[in-house]
Design an enzyme around this catalytic site. Sequence first.
Site, PDB file in Angstrom:
ATOM      1  N   HIS A   1      -8.185  -4.411  -0.959  1.00 39.84           N
ATOM      2  CA  HIS A   1      -6.904  -3.770  -0.637  1.00 39.84           C
ATOM      3  C   HIS A   1      -6.077  -4.607   0.353  1.00 39.84           C
ATOM      4  O   HIS A   1      -4.859  -4.479   0.401  1.00 39.84           O
ATOM      5  CB  HIS A   1      -7.169  -2.373  -0.069  1.00 39.84           C
ATOM      6  CG  HIS A   1      -5.970  -1.482  -0.111  1.00 39.84           C
ATOM      7  ND1 HIS A   1      -5.438  -0.994  -1.284  1.00 39.84           N
ATOM      8  CD2 HIS A   1      -5.172  -1.005   0.875  1.00 39.84           C
ATOM      9  CE1 HIS A   1      -4.383  -0.235  -1.019  1.00 39.84           C
ATOM     10  NE2 HIS A   1      -4.198  -0.235   0.288  1.00 39.84           N
TER      11      HIS A   1
ATOM     12  N   ASP B   1     -10.224  -3.684  -5.282  1.00 31.71           N
ATOM     13  CA  ASP B   1      -9.587  -2.720  -4.370  1.00 31.71           C
ATOM     14  C   ASP B   1     -10.349  -1.396  -4.443  1.00 31.71           C
ATOM     15  O   ASP B   1     -10.414  -0.778  -5.511  1.00 31.71           O
ATOM     16  CB  ASP B   1      -8.119  -2.532  -4.809  1.00 31.71           C
ATOM     17  CG  ASP B   1      -7.305  -1.751  -3.790  1.00 31.71           C
ATOM     18  OD1 ASP B   1      -7.869  -0.849  -3.152  1.00 31.71           O
ATOM     19  OD2 ASP B   1      -6.103  -2.040  -3.668  1.00 31.71           O
TER      20      ASP B   1
ATOM     21  N   SER C   1       0.839  -1.202   0.000  1.00 35.27           N
ATOM     22  CA  SER C   1       0.000   0.000   0.000  1.00 35.27           C
ATOM     23  C   SER C   1       0.883   1.266   0.000  1.00 35.27           C
ATOM     24  O   SER C   1       1.639   1.454  -0.950  1.00 35.27           O
ATOM     25  CB  SER C   1      -0.957  -0.084   1.204  1.00 35.27           C
ATOM     26  OG  SER C   1      -1.892   0.941   1.169  1.00 35.27           O
TER      27      SER C   1
HETATM   28  C1  MLT Z   1      -1.395   5.992  -0.130  1.00 33.49           C
HETATM   29  O1  MLT Z   1      -1.775   6.996   0.452  1.00 33.49           O
HETATM   30  O2  MLT Z   1      -0.218   5.717  -0.302  1.00 33.49           O
HETATM   31  C2  MLT Z   1      -2.465   5.100  -0.677  1.00 33.49           C
HETATM   32  O3  MLT Z   1      -3.683   5.771  -0.723  1.00 33.49           O
HETATM   33  C3  MLT Z   1      -2.567   3.833   0.106  1.00 33.49           C
HETATM   34  C4  MLT Z   1      -2.881   4.088   1.543  1.00 33.49           C
HETATM   35  O4  MLT Z   1      -1.981   4.344   2.309  1.00 33.49           O
HETATM   36  O5  MLT Z   1      -4.057   4.003   1.925  1.00 33.49           O
END
Ligand code: MLT
Length: 215
Positions: free
Chosen positions: A187, A156, A106
Amino acid sequence: MSNDLSHIHRFAPGNRREATPLLLLHGTGGDESDLLPLGEAIAPGASLLSPRGQVLEHGMPRFFRRLAEGVFDEDDVRRRANDLADFVVEARDRYGIASPIALGYSNGANIAAAMMLLRPEALAGGILLRAMVPLRDPPVANLAGRPVLIVSGRSDPIIPPSNSQRLAVMLTEAGADVQHRTLPVGHQLSQADLTIAKEWLRNIGAKTRSENVSA
Ligand code: MLT
């Protein structure tokens, strides 16, 4: 936990010297301990280097600032990706390890993708779990032959399939050897992520060994 280099981190020395080390990059709200079990499962015996993101969002560590979910502060992405690449240089010197493959989830996968585009020399490759395009207009990077695995979730809610597809194209155009897999998940990570990543890493290792033999 160590705080004597530029990033708070944990380092777990591996007992297989020939295994490529992993740079573990956690998701939003995680820390340097989060991905150690995943790293051990994916790359048994490899050294694991695991920094904590330096940005806090409502008390939750991240690797760069964002303006909203999926909308990034790109100046901060650039700055933090460079800081993290510098940390990798420091840590390699301190612990005597080879250039690592990033294993990011992520937000951690997004900073890994940014590092590959901005500081291509910093990483030997990347396993990017639930990654998206980190920069709209990245510089032209030379990632010639660098192995990259992207694993996306078909449902996701944060990352549209077109976005992860765009990242795969971006890295491929920079010369990386990209494998993009999409799983019937969201996700969150699944057992299939672990299985695919482990298998991919085993194949990369086998390929590197046979190239060394024939060189
Ligand atoms: C991010 O902010 O890098 C992406 O949206 C993934 C997350 O951290 O939720």
